[in-house]
Write a protein that holds these residues in place. Structure first.
Motif, PDB file in Angstrom:
ATOM      1  N   ILE A  85     -15.071 -46.362 -11.389  1.00 33.31           N
ATOM      2  CA  ILE A  85     -13.673 -46.731 -11.153  1.00 33.31           C
ATOM      3  C   ILE A  85     -13.596 -48.071 -10.428  1.00 33.31           C
ATOM      4  CG2 ILE A  85     -11.584 -46.119  -9.859  1.00 33.31           C
ATOM      5  CD1 ILE A  85     -12.242 -43.181 -10.441  1.00 33.31           C
ATOM      6  N   LEU A  86     -14.468 -48.260  -9.443  1.00 32.71           N
ATOM      7  CA  LEU A  86     -14.475 -49.502  -8.669  1.00 32.71           C
ATOM      8  C   LEU A  86     -14.775 -50.702  -9.558  1.00 32.71           C
ATOM      9  CD1 LEU A  86     -14.213 -50.603  -5.755  1.00 32.71           C
ATOM     10  CD2 LEU A  86     -16.691 -50.324  -5.537  1.00 32.71           C
ATOM     11  N   GLY A  87     -15.733 -50.550 -10.464  1.00 33.85           N
ATOM     12  CA  GLY A  87     -16.078 -51.644 -11.361  1.00 33.85           C
ATOM     13  C   GLY A  87     -14.922 -52.026 -12.272  1.00 33.85           C
ATOM     14  N   ARG A  88     -14.240 -51.023 -12.818  1.00 37.11           N
ATOM     15  CA  ARG A  88     -13.083 -51.308 -13.675  1.00 37.11           C
ATOM     16  C   ARG A  88     -11.927 -51.890 -12.863  1.00 37.11           C
ATOM     17  NH1 ARG A  88     -14.871 -46.237 -15.909  1.00 37.11           N
ATOM     18  NH2 ARG A  88     -13.315 -45.070 -14.694  1.00 37.11           N
ATOM     19  N   ALA A  89     -11.724 -51.353 -11.658  1.00 32.46           N
ATOM     20  CA  ALA A  89     -10.638 -51.837 -10.805  1.00 32.46           C
ATOM     21  C   ALA A  89     -10.853 -53.292 -10.408  1.00 32.46           C
ATOM     22  CB  ALA A  89     -10.524 -50.962  -9.563  1.00 32.46           C
ATOM     23  N   ASN A  90     -12.093 -53.682 -10.226  1.00 35.15           N
ATOM     24  CA  ASN A  90     -12.393 -55.066  -9.843  1.00 35.15           C
ATOM     25  C   ASN A  90     -11.982 -56.026 -10.958  1.00 35.15           C
ATOM     26  OD1 ASN A  90     -13.337 -57.115  -8.174  1.00 35.15           O
ATOM     27  ND2 ASN A  90     -15.455 -56.884  -8.826  1.00 35.15           N
ATOM     28  N   ARG A  91     -12.265 -55.666 -12.184  1.00 30.89           N
ATOM     29  CA  ARG A  91     -11.854 -56.493 -13.319  1.00 30.89           C
ATOM     30  C   ARG A  91     -10.328 -56.541 -13.444  1.00 30.89           C
ATOM     31  NH1 ARG A  91     -16.712 -54.450 -13.876  1.00 30.89           N
ATOM     32  NH2 ARG A  91     -18.302 -55.481 -15.163  1.00 30.89           N
ATOM     33  N   TYR A  92      -9.714 -55.388 -13.283  1.00 30.30           N
ATOM     34  CA  TYR A  92      -8.253 -55.305 -13.335  1.00 30.30           C
ATOM     35  C   TYR A  92      -7.622 -56.153 -12.242  1.00 30.30           C
ATOM     36  CZ  TYR A  92      -3.624 -53.059 -13.042  1.00 30.30           C
ATOM     37  OH  TYR A  92      -2.278 -52.805 -12.989  1.00 30.30           O
ATOM     38  N   HIS A  93      -8.222 -56.142 -11.060  1.00 30.15           N
ATOM     39  CA  HIS A  93      -7.713 -56.919  -9.930  1.00 30.15           C
ATOM     40  C   HIS A  93      -7.703 -58.412 -10.255  1.00 30.15           C
ATOM     41  CE1 HIS A  93      -7.761 -57.274  -5.222  1.00 30.15           C
ATOM     42  NE2 HIS A  93      -6.760 -57.918  -5.772  1.00 30.15           N
ATOM     43  N   HIS A  94      -8.815 -58.908 -10.760  1.00 35.69           N
ATOM     44  CA  HIS A  94      -8.887 -60.331 -11.108  1.00 35.69           C
ATOM     45  C   HIS A  94      -7.859 -60.679 -12.185  1.00 35.69           C
ATOM     46  CE1 HIS A  94     -12.255 -62.027  -8.837  1.00 35.69           C
ATOM     47  NE2 HIS A  94     -12.829 -60.851  -8.936  1.00 35.69           N
ATOM     48  N   ARG A 149      -4.496 -56.630  -3.160  1.00 29.38           N
ATOM     49  CA  ARG A 149      -5.450 -55.521  -3.098  1.00 29.38           C
ATOM     50  C   ARG A 149      -5.214 -54.548  -4.251  1.00 29.38           C
ATOM     51  NH1 ARG A 149      -3.846 -51.109   1.647  1.00 29.38           N
ATOM     52  NH2 ARG A 149      -1.622 -50.953   1.151  1.00 29.38           N
ATOM     53  N   ILE A 150      -6.237 -53.739  -4.510  1.00 32.51           N
ATOM     54  CA  ILE A 150      -6.154 -52.600  -5.408  1.00 32.51           C
ATOM     55  C   ILE A 150      -6.331 -51.344  -4.554  1.00 32.51           C
ATOM     56  CG2 ILE A 150      -7.281 -51.340  -7.284  1.00 32.51           C
ATOM     57  CD1 ILE A 150      -5.835 -53.719  -8.329  1.00 32.51           C
TER      58      ILE A 150
END
Length: 264
Positions: free
Chosen positions: A172-181, A132-133
């Motif tokens: 933030i959510l969009g960037r976090a999603n990329r970071y998560h992957h 998770r993030i």
């Protein structure tokens, strides 16, 4: 690895990625998930997905990502200060947390709730990976649930809650999603896993949301492959199970394999 779920009087098993199933004496129905070829005598359905070869170097994997998305990943890590977390010990508390979060996401998106019994069986078999993030305050932003074999991981569920009234949060959510992957990809590579599976690829051209998801996956590189999801009755009871599914399918006008998790 064979995972068996009890559904009333039926024992329903699943095997993934062309792994030879072990002794099937305790299985009535068997699901073959994402096999290279259809299973003879069974009901088969094409399934397209996007794979990333984790045998490449980390630098090669990083360069395969679009420059704009690399920027967003760096910003998520350095300025948004989101926290990446994975769970080596998946206990009941983690299962409840991720399931509750996913169910809220599903309600927001008009999807079915997570099958908690199936998730628990896969966890018990040692086949599930969860990450998770979260924000610095501990608030969860995104959860990922993977099916994990020795050589391949497959994204089963990805959940995040949108807030259309807060554009800053959405960014933030969009960037976090990329970071998560990206963090998942690096971790799986370091574990010696050779294939990262995005868990599906939309082959149509009309659903704009699914096309958008395709575009997101495409920015990480990889290639599209065709697999097959198959289902076969092993015993007389298993053939009865499939017969009941076909009746339900005809009444619901749904493909048989979409009912693979149907609970009597």
């Amino acid at each position: 690895m064979l995972i068996v779920t009890k559904k009333f009087i039926f024992s329903v098993g699943e095997v993934w990625f062309d792994e030879d199933p072990p002794e099937l004496s305790n299985v009535d129905v068997l699901h073959y998930r994402q096999w290279i070829q259809p299973i003879k005598g069974g009901q088969s359905d094409e399934f397209h997905t996007r794979l990333i070869a984790l045998t490449k170097s980390q630098d090669e994997l990083w360069e395969s990502i679009s420059s704009n998305d690399r920027y967003k990943i760096r910003r998520a890590e350095q300025k948004d200060q989101v926290v990446y977390e994975y769970f080596e010990d998946i206990n009941s508390d983690i299962i409840n947390q991720v399931s509750d979060f996913y169910d809220s996401f599903a309600s927001q998106k008009g999807l079915s709730k997570i099958n908690r019994n199936q998730l628990q069986n896969r966890v018990d078999a040692g086949a599930i990976d969860i990450s998770r993030i979260k924000l610095q305050n501990g608030e969860s932003l995104i959860w990922h649930i993977y099916y994990r074999s020795n050589n391949r991981v497959r994204l089963l569920h990805s959940a995040s809650l949108k807030n259309s009234n807060d554009t800053s949060y959405q960014s933030i959510l969009g960037r976090a999603n990329r970071y998560h992957h990206w963090q998942d990809i690096v971790r799986f590579k370091n574990l010696g896993i050779s294939v990262y599976d995005f868990g599906g690829w939309y082959t149509g051209n009309t659903d704009q949301e699914k096309l958008g998801i395709n575009q997101f996956k495409e920015k990480f590189g990889g290639e599209i492959v065709k697999n097959f999801n198959c289902i076969n009755g092993i015993t007389i009871k298993g053939k009865l199970y499939l017969h009941l599914l076909k009746i339900y399918m005809s009444l619901s006008q749904l493909p048989l394999l979409r009912l693979s998790n149907f609970r009597f």
